[in-house]
Design an enzyme around this catalytic site. Structure first.
Site, PDB file in Angstrom:
ATOM      1  CG  ASP A 268      -7.981   9.829 -24.330  1.00 37.49           C
ATOM      2  OD1 ASP A 268      -6.997   9.071 -24.435  1.00 37.49           O
ATOM      3  OD2 ASP A 268      -9.095   9.451 -23.897  1.00 37.49           O
TER       4      ASP A 268
ATOM      5  CE  LYS B 162      -7.611   1.661 -25.648  1.00 33.95           C
ATOM      6  NZ  LYS B 162      -7.700   2.356 -24.363  1.00 33.95           N
TER       7      LYS B 162
ATOM      8  NE  ARG C 275      -7.186  -3.730 -19.206  1.00 31.39           N
ATOM      9  CZ  ARG C 275      -7.289  -3.998 -20.516  1.00 31.39           C
ATOM     10  NH1 ARG C 275      -6.606  -4.964 -21.073  1.00 31.39           N
ATOM     11  NH2 ARG C 275      -8.090  -3.286 -21.286  1.00 31.39           N
TER      12      ARG C 275
ATOM     13  CB  THR D  31      -4.889   3.400 -22.174  1.00 29.86           C
ATOM     14  OG1 THR D  31      -4.832   3.474 -23.604  1.00 29.86           O
ATOM     15  CG2 THR D  31      -6.277   3.768 -21.706  1.00 29.86           C
TER      16      THR D  31
ATOM     17  CD  GLU E 269      -4.713   5.412   0.749  1.00 34.57           C
ATOM     18  OE1 GLU E 269      -4.696   6.329   1.578  1.00 34.57           O
ATOM     19  OE2 GLU E 269      -5.635   4.588   0.654  1.00 34.57           O
TER      20      GLU E 269
ATOM     21  CE1 TYR F  19      -4.239   1.050  -0.205  1.00 36.06           C
ATOM     22  CE2 TYR F  19      -4.487  -1.112   0.785  1.00 36.06           C
ATOM     23  CZ  TYR F  19      -5.022  -0.048   0.095  1.00 36.06           C
ATOM     24  OH  TYR F  19      -6.332  -0.073  -0.300  1.00 36.06           O
TER      25      TYR F  19
HETATM   26  C1  LIG Z   1      -9.531   7.207 -26.325  1.00 39.28           C
HETATM   27  C2  LIG Z   1      -9.748   6.384 -25.097  1.00 39.28           C
HETATM   28  N1  LIG Z   1      -9.680   6.981 -23.913  1.00 39.28           N
HETATM   29  C3  LIG Z   1      -9.873   6.313 -22.758  1.00 39.28           C
HETATM   30  C4  LIG Z   1     -10.140   4.968 -22.783  1.00 39.28           C
HETATM   31  C5  LIG Z   1     -10.444   4.294 -21.483  1.00 39.28           C
HETATM   32  O1  LIG Z   1      -9.533   3.395 -21.075  1.00 39.28           O
HETATM   33  P1  LIG Z   1      -9.893   2.256 -20.012  1.00 39.28           P
HETATM   34  O2  LIG Z   1     -10.699   1.253 -20.747  1.00 39.28           O
HETATM   35  O3  LIG Z   1      -8.544   1.788 -19.604  1.00 39.28           O
HETATM   36  O4  LIG Z   1     -10.646   2.898 -18.893  1.00 39.28           O
HETATM   37  C6  LIG Z   1     -10.198   4.295 -23.984  1.00 39.28           C
HETATM   38  C7  LIG Z   1     -10.467   2.847 -24.020  1.00 39.28           C
HETATM   39  O5  LIG Z   1     -10.928   2.259 -24.906  1.00 39.28           O
HETATM   40  C8  LIG Z   1     -10.000   5.029 -25.196  1.00 39.28           C
HETATM   41  O6  LIG Z   1     -10.093   4.443 -26.380  1.00 39.28           O
END
Ligand SMILES: Cc1ncc(COP(=O)(O)O)c(C=O)c1O
Length: 429
Positions: free
Chosen positions: A190, A219, A225, A216, A47, A45
């Site tokens: 994003d 991918k 993850r 993320t 935090e 842990y």
């Molecule tokens: C552009 C985008 N942002 C955020 C996410 C969210 O990720 P997670 O599934 O890890 O919460 C995704 C997932 O598919 C995504 O394609």
């Protein structure tokens, strides 16, 4: 070691090895990443942040997190990075909380145009606690900047998201910046889907144009993850308090203890992404997607293809996903812009090349795979979705039985398994 779970993991390993994994948000991580992710770091842990933890015993964990943050800053060329978000959605939530007050206007690409849930979709926190305004793609399936500019002028968003989840074209960050500046909004990229392409130069980097980046790590970056939040020089200049705001949004705002095994595995992904071989990997993902798209009669400028099935019939996305799965090819059903059928039973599929490219597949392999996909799609002709909603459930039940018994699909599955089995999968062999 025996547990039903280990038997099931073996079953899943066989599926991953003898099938073609074409969901564009998926990938295969290296053995090193698997090892760090499954390590004893899960026991701890911690935090808080390095040097500022609520618990004792975090000397080593601090070193791991600082190392990971430094790798991220160096790889992206940014002054601040945060690596504790459990996944992409909580990272996006943390950024929204850091930039906006509840009720502020947030703009993002509509889900139906290839945007993500967390960018202002119905039923998501981003539209429950904030005023969400969605921009869309036009008839050419590309982002409609005229509409986006008009919406921004009208609604004065505090935050504009630039990021996609089912969009096969490159993103023009410069155009987004102009619109954000026009209304004083924070611009957040994003990059979840395309981070690996950005690192390898197959897609322009948002760093010079945006204030904050989320991604993320699982991918195209090919890590475990998880997620990262990065602040650019520009973002820091715009709001010198932003680092503290992001930290407070992560904890106590949303999360408790970070997943240290995940942080360590992210560090290994970042080490791997810093190698010249990763550049080649990212470029190959895009080359493979372009060939695959062309063979399927469409285009891709990224790692993914959004394939309309309207030339085969009405509302065939679900049927195509199931038929392809029966043939050992994993994709997901997806709406297409201007969806003519239904969001639940849409007219397209989304597929991509990141995982196949990790296995070493190249352009000539994409031609073969496109051949199998086209053969499978011939098998769903005539299985159009009933227009009457009440008939759909029973109809699709029957379709599944029919496709499960289809001898042509069984034959394709054999050919796919023989082909896929020749390409090793990290951690499986
Ligand atoms: C552009 C985008 N942002 C955020 C996410 C969210 O990720 P997670 O599934 O890890 O919460 C995704 C997932 O598919 C995504 O394609």
């Amino acid at each position: 070691m025996s547990s039903k779970i280990f038997d099931l993991i073996q079953e899943e390993a066989d599926r991953q090895k003898y099938g073609l994994e074409m969901i564009p948000s998926e990938n295969y991580v290296s053995e090193k990443i698997l090892k760090a992710n499954g390590s004893i770091l899960t026991n701890k842990y911690s935090e808080g942040f390095p040097g500022r933890r609520y618990y004792g015993g975090n000397e080593v964990i601090d070193k791991i997190e600082v190392y990971t943050v430094n790798l991220a800053k160096k790889l992206f060329g940014v002054p601040a990075a945060f690596v504790q978000s459990y996944s992409g959605s909580p990272a996006n939530m943390a950024v929204t909380m850091a930039v906006c007050e509840p009720g502020d206007v947030v703009m993002g690409l509509a889900l139906s145009s290839g945007g993500h849930l967390t960018h202002g979709a119905n039923l998501n926190f981003s539209s429950i606690f904030y005023k969400a305004v969605n921009y869309k793609v036009g008839d050419d399936w590309k982002i409609d900047f005229t509409e986006l500019g008009a919406l921004a002028k009208k609604h004065k968003p505090k935050l504009i998201w630039v990021g996609t989840t089912a969009y096969p074209f490159k993103l023009d960050y410069k155009k987004f910046r102009k619109i954000a500046d026009m209304v004083g909004a924070a611009l957040v990229a994003d990059c979840s889907h395309i981070t690996g392409l950005i690192i390898s130069g197959a897609h322009e980097s948002p760093v010079p144009y945006v204030d904050i980046i989320t991604t993320t790590t699982h991918k195209t970056l090919r890590g475990p993850r998880g997620a990262m939040i990065l602040v650019t020089d520009r973002g820091l200049k715009k709001d010198p308090e932003i680092k503290g705001k992001i930290e407070r949004a992560i904890i106590p705002g949303i999360q408790g203890g970070p997943h240290n095994h995940q942080t360590a595995a992210i560090a290994i992904a970042l080490e791997e992404a810093s190698l010249p071989s990763f550049k080649k990997y990212g470029v190959q993902i895009a080359k493979n997607a372009a060939v695959l798209a062309k063979e399927l009669g469409t285009v891709s400028e990224t790692h993914l293809i959004l394939l309309s099935l309207t030339k085969y019939g009405y509302g065939l996305g679900y049927q195509a996903q199931y038929a392809l799965e029966e043939a050992g090819i994993t994709v997901n059903k997806n709406t297409i812009p201007g969806e003519p059928a239904s969001p639940f039973y849409p007219s397209g599929v989304r597929l991509g090349t990141p995982a196949l490219t990790t296995r070493g597949m190249k352009e000539k392999d994409m031609v073969k795979i496109a051949g199998w996909i086209k053969r499978v799609l011939e098998e769903i002709r005539g299985l159009d979705l009933p227009k009457e909603q009440e008939k759909r459930k029973d109809f699709l039940k029957e379709v599944k039985i029919k496709l499960h018994q289809n001898q042509n699909l069984k034959q394709i599955k054999k050919e796919v398994a023989a082909f896929a089995g020749k390409f090793p999968v990290p951690g499986i062999g």
